[in-house]
Scaffold this motif. Sequence first.
Motif, PDB file in Angstrom:
ATOM      1  N   ASN A 106       0.891  -1.162  -0.082  1.00  0.00           N
ATOM      2  CA  ASN A 106      -0.047   0.073  -0.001  1.00  0.00           C
ATOM      3  C   ASN A 106       0.757   1.193  -0.198  1.00  0.00           C
ATOM      4  N   ARG A 109      -0.686   4.680   0.526  1.00  0.00           N
ATOM      5  CA  ARG A 109      -1.260   4.901   2.093  1.00  0.00           C
ATOM      6  C   ARG A 109      -0.201   4.897   2.937  1.00  0.00           C
ATOM      7  N   ASP A 168      -1.053  -0.651  -6.637  1.00  0.00           N
ATOM      8  CA  ASP A 168      -1.424  -0.462  -5.668  1.00  0.00           C
ATOM      9  C   ASP A 168      -3.057  -0.803  -5.760  1.00  0.00           C
ATOM     10  N   PHE A 172      -5.314  -3.961  -4.079  1.00  0.00           N
ATOM     11  CA  PHE A 172      -6.582  -3.517  -3.301  1.00  0.00           C
ATOM     12  C   PHE A 172      -7.547  -4.479  -3.470  1.00  0.00           C
TER      13      PHE A 172
ATOM     14  N   THR B 112      -8.199   1.738   2.141  1.00  0.00           N
ATOM     15  CA  THR B 112      -7.264   0.904   2.748  1.00  0.00           C
ATOM     16  C   THR B 112      -7.073   0.878   4.256  1.00  0.00           C
ATOM     17  N   SER B 113      -7.269   2.286   4.738  1.00  0.00           N
ATOM     18  CA  SER B 113      -6.989   2.577   6.003  1.00  0.00           C
ATOM     19  C   SER B 113      -8.350   3.175   6.845  1.00  0.00           C
TER      20      SER B 113
END
Lengths: 206, 206
Positions: A106, A109, A168, A172, B112-113
Amino acid sequence: MRAVAAATGEPSEARERVLDVAEALFAERGLARVTMREIADAAGMRQASLYHHAPGGKAQLYREVFERMIAHHRVGLERALAGAGSRLRPRLRAVADWYVGQAPMNFLRMMTSDMPALGDAEAAALAGPAYASLMQPITEVFRGAMAVGEARELDPDLLAGSLLAILDAVAFAEGRGYGEHDQRAMAHTMIDVLVYGLAVVDARPT
Amino acid sequence: MRAVAAATGEPSEARERVLDVAEALFAERGLARVTMREIADAAGMRQASLYHHAPGGKAQLYREVFERMIAHHRVGLERALAGAGSRLRPRLRAVADWYVGQAPMNFLRMMTSDMPALGDAEAAALAGPAYASLMQPITEVFRGAMAVGEARELDPDLLAGSLLAILDAVAFAEGRGYGEHDQRAMAHTMIDVLVYGLAVVDARPT
DNA sequence: GTCTATACACCGATAGAC
DNA sequence: GTCTATCGGTGTATAGAC
């Protein structure tokens, strides 16, 4: 005189275990959503015992793990590229296959969420190695393709960043019913689009 | 009988201010790194006073703000596309120009977070509207291009997700010396690559 | 090297006065 | 509607025994 590594903890089997589980947890959930207790549990020790192997605390542990991870990626990327010939498409596929085969990191992120939490100084110190390990090998692929007329002259950083972002996004899709095989196929599809789109041809659609 | 919105707080000028500052902070730093005290400070009130306007607490506030933001994007995207003609490239440029002109939302980081931190049930409830507002309009653009032979037949979701990831990466360049003008140029460059790469032609580079 | 125990800070949330 | 005050929970980090 003996070498001293007091600032980062003595090397040992237990310390390696701590770094390994910390890397897995940080990559999966990010800095903010991993606690020292979880790392300790996964490493098979109590939370306080972590500070014997990581005296610098959580931020320092993250920094070590981060540097280890991007060094790992640098080696893996360069090894994958060494056996991928000289044409653009197989080289990009080698990048994608390596990236998809690793635990999802990620990247976006980490850059937008974890790095700022470490403060500006720390973030700046990690940005250089991160660029050198993850971006630079890919920019070289595009640069090489441009040099031999296989790709148009565009900003290599923009292309490398876009490819990383696409990878990425593909990663995901994992844990949503897509296995590694599907991710590889999706990555290859997008790479084909990029390779075709970068080709130097006469006729272009308006 | 009067309408009641007790569960989410009565509408008012102060409540709007709370939602506005919360949206800006959540978009900038993500759910975990924004505190209720920060939101209260930015809204010009004490932390406890927030709970008058957002009785559901932090998670509920995030949910409201999230739904408001993606609805805003849906309207903006559809309005931008309505005036963009029928060809693929101007339509994708309209999407990019809209996205770049908005405050960076870090779509991939949110997914994602922030989403996992809300729990599976909440995340699932938000995934549908998010897809409908952000992904679906873009998939329609690609689908339309495929229908008229302007693009090859590839997975529209993959293409839309990749475009969003690229736009996130471009937005990441903000605050690093790149202004909105540069971001727009970068986005247009990548869109050209995609449009060329999707074109249906006879000769392809091997 | 690992443990127990605990200090200390921060955060989300509630109670209740005004 | 906004405030002060505070509770309970959680997370990092340290002290010190073993």
